[in-house]
Design a protein around this motif. Structure first.
Motif, PDB file in Angstrom:
ATOM      1  N   ILE A 187       0.848  -1.194   0.000  1.00  0.00           N
ATOM      2  CA  ILE A 187       0.000   0.000   0.000  1.00  0.00           C
ATOM      3  C   ILE A 187       0.885   1.247   0.000  1.00  0.00           C
ATOM      4  CG2 ILE A 187      -1.702   1.328   1.303  1.00  0.00           C
ATOM      5  CD1 ILE A 187      -2.782  -1.306   2.387  1.00  0.00           C
ATOM      6  N   VAL A 188       0.631   2.155  -0.939  1.00  0.00           N
ATOM      7  CA  VAL A 188       1.323   3.446  -0.999  1.00  0.00           C
ATOM      8  C   VAL A 188       0.289   4.526  -0.693  1.00  0.00           C
ATOM      9  CG1 VAL A 188       2.688   5.022  -2.393  1.00  0.00           C
ATOM     10  CG2 VAL A 188       2.929   2.552  -2.716  1.00  0.00           C
ATOM     11  N   HIS A 189       0.402   5.129   0.498  1.00  0.00           N
ATOM     12  CA  HIS A 189      -0.594   6.094   0.965  1.00  0.00           C
ATOM     13  C   HIS A 189      -0.075   7.518   0.801  1.00  0.00           C
ATOM     14  CE1 HIS A 189      -4.031   7.476   3.359  1.00  0.00           C
ATOM     15  NE2 HIS A 189      -3.192   8.301   3.962  1.00  0.00           N
ATOM     16  N   SER A 190      -0.953   8.419   0.325  1.00  0.00           N
ATOM     17  CA  SER A 190      -0.584   9.819   0.114  1.00  0.00           C
ATOM     18  C   SER A 190      -1.794  10.699   0.370  1.00  0.00           C
ATOM     19  CB  SER A 190      -0.090  10.024  -1.325  1.00  0.00           C
ATOM     20  OG  SER A 190      -1.152   9.823  -2.234  1.00  0.00           O
ATOM     21  N   ASP A 191      -1.585  12.009   0.248  1.00  0.00           N
ATOM     22  CA  ASP A 191      -2.727  12.918   0.281  1.00  0.00           C
ATOM     23  C   ASP A 191      -3.273  13.031  -1.141  1.00  0.00           C
ATOM     24  OD1 ASP A 191      -0.961  14.483  -1.118  1.00  0.00           O
ATOM     25  OD2 ASP A 191      -0.561  15.873   0.529  1.00  0.00           O
ATOM     26  N   ARG A 192      -4.151  14.005  -1.364  1.00  0.00           N
ATOM     27  CA  ARG A 192      -4.773  14.130  -2.681  1.00  0.00           C
ATOM     28  C   ARG A 192      -4.042  15.123  -3.583  1.00  0.00           C
ATOM     29  NH1 ARG A 192     -11.355  13.900  -1.855  1.00  0.00           N
ATOM     30  NH2 ARG A 192     -11.403  12.145  -0.415  1.00  0.00           N
ATOM     31  N   GLY A 193      -2.757  15.261  -3.383  1.00  0.00           N
ATOM     32  CA  GLY A 193      -1.980  16.143  -4.245  1.00  0.00           C
ATOM     33  C   GLY A 193      -2.037  15.697  -5.692  1.00  0.00           C
ATOM     34  N   SER A 194      -1.963  16.668  -6.589  1.00  0.00           N
ATOM     35  CA  SER A 194      -2.082  16.355  -8.015  1.00  0.00           C
ATOM     36  C   SER A 194      -0.961  15.443  -8.496  1.00  0.00           C
ATOM     37  CB  SER A 194      -2.072  17.653  -8.823  1.00  0.00           C
ATOM     38  OG  SER A 194      -0.848  18.350  -8.636  1.00  0.00           O
ATOM     39  N   GLN A 195       0.209  15.525  -7.855  1.00  0.00           N
ATOM     40  CA  GLN A 195       1.323  14.677  -8.277  1.00  0.00           C
ATOM     41  C   GLN A 195       0.997  13.202  -8.061  1.00  0.00           C
ATOM     42  OE1 GLN A 195       1.628  17.252  -6.126  1.00  0.00           O
ATOM     43  NE2 GLN A 195       2.460  18.752  -7.567  1.00  0.00           N
ATOM     44  N   LEU A 207       2.242   2.550 -10.170  1.00  0.00           N
ATOM     45  CA  LEU A 207       1.618   1.680  -9.171  1.00  0.00           C
ATOM     46  C   LEU A 207       1.068   0.409  -9.819  1.00  0.00           C
ATOM     47  CD1 LEU A 207      -0.352   4.253  -6.964  1.00  0.00           C
ATOM     48  CD2 LEU A 207       1.777   3.095  -6.388  1.00  0.00           C
ATOM     49  N   LYS A 208       0.362   0.581 -10.929  1.00  0.00           N
ATOM     50  CA  LYS A 208      -0.227  -0.578 -11.599  1.00  0.00           C
ATOM     51  C   LYS A 208       0.845  -1.481 -12.185  1.00  0.00           C
ATOM     52  CE  LYS A 208      -4.626   1.638 -12.782  1.00  0.00           C
ATOM     53  NZ  LYS A 208      -5.533   2.052 -13.894  1.00  0.00           N
ATOM     54  N   ALA A 209       1.925  -0.873 -12.701  1.00  0.00           N
ATOM     55  CA  ALA A 209       2.975  -1.671 -13.327  1.00  0.00           C
ATOM     56  C   ALA A 209       3.619  -2.631 -12.331  1.00  0.00           C
ATOM     57  CB  ALA A 209       4.026  -0.753 -13.952  1.00  0.00           C
ATOM     58  N   TYR A 210       3.740  -2.213 -11.073  1.00  0.00           N
ATOM     59  CA  TYR A 210       4.381  -3.052 -10.046  1.00  0.00           C
ATOM     60  C   TYR A 210       3.353  -3.673  -9.105  1.00  0.00           C
ATOM     61  CZ  TYR A 210       8.808  -1.107 -11.600  1.00  0.00           C
ATOM     62  OH  TYR A 210       9.913  -0.758 -12.353  1.00  0.00           O
ATOM     63  N   GLN A 211       2.071  -3.601  -9.476  1.00  0.00           N
ATOM     64  CA  GLN A 211       0.977  -4.230  -8.713  1.00  0.00           C
ATOM     65  C   GLN A 211       0.920  -3.718  -7.269  1.00  0.00           C
ATOM     66  OE1 GLN A 211       1.364  -8.486  -9.086  1.00  0.00           O
ATOM     67  NE2 GLN A 211       1.052  -8.457 -11.303  1.00  0.00           N
ATOM     68  N   LEU A 212       1.171  -2.419  -7.104  1.00  0.00           N
ATOM     69  CA  LEU A 212       1.063  -1.784  -5.797  1.00  0.00           C
ATOM     70  C   LEU A 212      -0.325  -1.178  -5.646  1.00  0.00           C
ATOM     71  CD1 LEU A 212       4.532   0.022  -5.664  1.00  0.00           C
ATOM     72  CD2 LEU A 212       3.961  -2.353  -5.081  1.00  0.00           C
ATOM     73  N   ARG A 213      -0.769  -1.016  -4.422  1.00  0.00           N
ATOM     74  CA  ARG A 213      -2.118  -0.507  -4.144  1.00  0.00           C
ATOM     75  C   ARG A 213      -2.027   0.944  -3.667  1.00  0.00           C
ATOM     76  NH1 ARG A 213      -4.548  -4.554   0.088  1.00  0.00           N
ATOM     77  NH2 ARG A 213      -6.477  -3.428  -0.414  1.00  0.00           N
ATOM     78  N   GLY A 214      -2.683   1.834  -4.385  1.00  0.00           N
ATOM     79  CA  GLY A 214      -2.702   3.228  -3.996  1.00  0.00           C
ATOM     80  C   GLY A 214      -3.731   3.482  -2.910  1.00  0.00           C
ATOM     81  N   SER A 215      -3.455   4.484  -2.082  1.00  0.00           N
ATOM     82  CA  SER A 215      -4.368   4.860  -0.997  1.00  0.00           C
ATOM     83  C   SER A 215      -4.275   6.368  -0.810  1.00  0.00           C
ATOM     84  CB  SER A 215      -3.993   4.134   0.302  1.00  0.00           C
ATOM     85  OG  SER A 215      -4.771   4.612   1.387  1.00  0.00           O
ATOM     86  N   MET A 216      -5.436   7.000  -0.525  1.00  0.00           N
ATOM     87  CA  MET A 216      -5.458   8.454  -0.349  1.00  0.00           C
ATOM     88  C   MET A 216      -6.310   8.820   0.852  1.00  0.00           C
ATOM     89  SD  MET A 216      -5.580  10.278  -4.049  1.00  0.00           S
ATOM     90  CE  MET A 216      -4.035  10.443  -4.963  1.00  0.00           C
ATOM     91  N   GLY A 217      -5.819   9.831   1.595  1.00  0.00           N
ATOM     92  CA  GLY A 217      -6.545  10.278   2.772  1.00  0.00           C
ATOM     93  C   GLY A 217      -7.668  11.238   2.436  1.00  0.00           C
ATOM     94  N   ARG A 218      -8.300  11.769   3.480  1.00  0.00           N
ATOM     95  CA  ARG A 218      -9.405  12.704   3.308  1.00  0.00           C
ATOM     96  C   ARG A 218      -8.892  14.103   3.014  1.00  0.00           C
ATOM     97  NH1 ARG A 218     -11.938  12.139   8.993  1.00  0.00           N
ATOM     98  NH2 ARG A 218      -9.694  12.145   9.433  1.00  0.00           N
ATOM     99  N   VAL A 219      -9.817  14.971   2.616  1.00  0.00           N
ATOM    100  CA  VAL A 219      -9.461  16.358   2.335  1.00  0.00           C
ATOM    101  C   VAL A 219      -9.259  17.108   3.638  1.00  0.00           C
ATOM    102  CG1 VAL A 219     -10.237  18.501   1.280  1.00  0.00           C
ATOM    103  CG2 VAL A 219     -10.757  16.321   0.191  1.00  0.00           C
ATOM    104  N   GLY A 220      -8.131  17.805   3.764  1.00  0.00           N
ATOM    105  CA  GLY A 220      -7.884  18.651   4.933  1.00  0.00           C
ATOM    106  C   GLY A 220      -7.670  17.898   6.218  1.00  0.00           C
ATOM    107  N   ALA A 221      -7.362  16.616   6.140  1.00  0.00           N
ATOM    108  CA  ALA A 221      -7.143  15.817   7.354  1.00  0.00           C
ATOM    109  C   ALA A 221      -5.678  15.422   7.415  1.00  0.00           C
ATOM    110  CB  ALA A 221      -8.045  14.574   7.352  1.00  0.00           C
ATOM    111  N   CYS A 222      -4.856  16.301   7.991  1.00  0.00           N
ATOM    112  CA  CYS A 222      -3.418  16.020   8.028  1.00  0.00           C
ATOM    113  C   CYS A 222      -3.102  14.838   8.933  1.00  0.00           C
ATOM    114  CB  CYS A 222      -2.661  17.260   8.489  1.00  0.00           C
ATOM    115  SG  CYS A 222      -3.145  17.852  10.128  1.00  0.00           S
TER     116      CYS A 222
END
Length: 382
Positions: A281-289, A299-314
């Motif tokens: 699992i690779v977790h990040s915020d909702r940054g455009s990058q 992520l898909k090429a190496y079969q990794l799972r993306g994860s993103m947090g909520r808006v404004g929840a540091c």
């Protein structure tokens, strides 16, 4: 189709027939016309002279003119109605010539459409002979390249897109790029109208981590984020990836621009160093990058799972924020940095020597991240 007889000839034949010196059939035969034709001429002559009810020639001509005008008005109204609907569509570019073809298919003359819409038939037929000009082709190619650049990094506005076009082998002035980007609504996500608040971008992954994240082993959950710091040359950006298990920075990338390629480079470096298995699992915020096409593709090429947090929840990425806070206090705020290269070396030295190998963490049993990853398997086996 037989030609119409002259009006003067018709009047003479009618006058002879009205004299009654010979039967109508004989008169018709003498003048080389049919009996029915002569009877019709006599009837029309009686109407013209007022001997019989009906529409006179002038009245018939006026009626034809009125019908013709009504037909023209109906065609003009249809053209204007279709043109209003055509230009109201959210489709670019707004070209009138294809509308002429659509109306011509519905039996509306090309000349009428061109007159109502305000251009010549010569211009229309010139376009029809060569619908796609070289300029249109070049614009379409430029738009496609600009869309790809913007998809890779949604923060790019037309100025940065114009800079990137040169690397893609497309020569275009900044004003032309601005016009086409505005036409296609290719805008930076940072662009906003005065007084309005920009909404956060939509997540491309579900939140698989939540708060209070922990991992039972290495390479199960990675956290990532981007930080920045000013130098006399300009800002320097760091994208770091942290393993939740040992708090080790498993990959990072440093650059002068906060592009999607910065996050992609950091992720590729982490993958090269750690060789993770699938479903990490690779977790990040909702940054455009992290929402960019390039990052998701890796992520898909190496079969990794993306994860993103909520808006404004540091707090959803608090472990990553704590690392950046340490970096800020121990490196970034220690002095004023003159060059990006100078700051880059300081960041790299602090991560690899101090943070990984000298700074003990209570959450790791007062071990450094390197010691924790090295000794923990032994402790578990005991």
């Amino acid at each position: 189709m037989p030609k119409a007889f002259p009006l003067e000839f018709r009047r003479d034949v009618v006058a002879v027939a009205r004299k009654g010196e010979a039967p109508i059939a004989q008169v018709a035969k003498d003048f080389g016309i049919s009996v029915s034709c002569l009877q019709r001429w006599l009837k029309l002559a009686d109407i013209e002279d007022g001997h019989q009810s009906g529409a006179t020639r002038e009245e018939s001509a006026e009626l034809r003119e009125v019908k013709k005008r009504n037909r023209q008005l109906e065609q003009e109204n249809e053209i204007l109605r279709r043109a209003a609907a055509y230009f109201a569509r959210d489709v670019n570019p707004k070209m009138m010539y294809p509308l002429v073809l659509d109306l011509a298919a519905d039996a509306i003359p090309v000349a009428v459409t061109c007159r109502v819409l305000g251009f010549t038939t010569q211009a229309f037929y010139k376009w029809r002979k060569n619908p796609v000009t070289q300029r249109d082709f070049d614009d379409a190619h430029l738009i496609n390249v600009a869309i790809d650049i913007h998809a890779d990094d949604p923060t790019f506005g037309y100025r940065l897109i114009a800079d990137e076009l040169a690397d893609a082998g497309v020569a275009a002035g900044e004003n032309r790029v601005a016009r086409l980007c505005s036409q296609e609504r290719i805008w930076s996500i940072h662009a906003k109208k005065r007084g309005l608040t920009r909404k956060a971008g939509p997540p491309v992954h579900d939140d698989l981590v939540k708060r209070g994240v922990s991992a039972a082993g290495p390479n199960l959950i990675w956290l990532t984020d981007i930080t920045e710091h000013a130098t006399a040359e300009g800002k320097l950006y760091l994208c770091a990836i942290k393993d939740v298990y040992s708090n080790r920075i498993v990959g990072y990338s440093i650059g002068s621009r906060m592009k999607a390629s910065l996050a992609v480079s950091a992720l590729r470096n982490a993958i090269a160093l750690r060789a993770p298995t699938a479903n990490l699992i690779v977790h990040s915020d909702r940054g455009s990058q992290f929402r960019s096409t390039k990052f998701v593709r890796v992520l898909k090429a190496y079969q990794l799972r993306g994860s993103m947090g909520r808006v404004g929840a540091c707090g959803d990425n608090a472990a990553m924020e704590s690392f950046f806070a340490l970096l800020q206090k121990n490196v970034l705020d220690r002095r004023r940095w003159t060059t990006r290269h100078e700051l880059r070396l300081a960041i790299v030295s602090w991560i690899e020597t101090t943070y990984h190998r000298r700074r003990r963490q209570r959450g790791l049993g007062k071990l450094t991240p390197i010691e924790f990853e090295t000794l923990q398997p032994v402790v578990l086996a005991a």
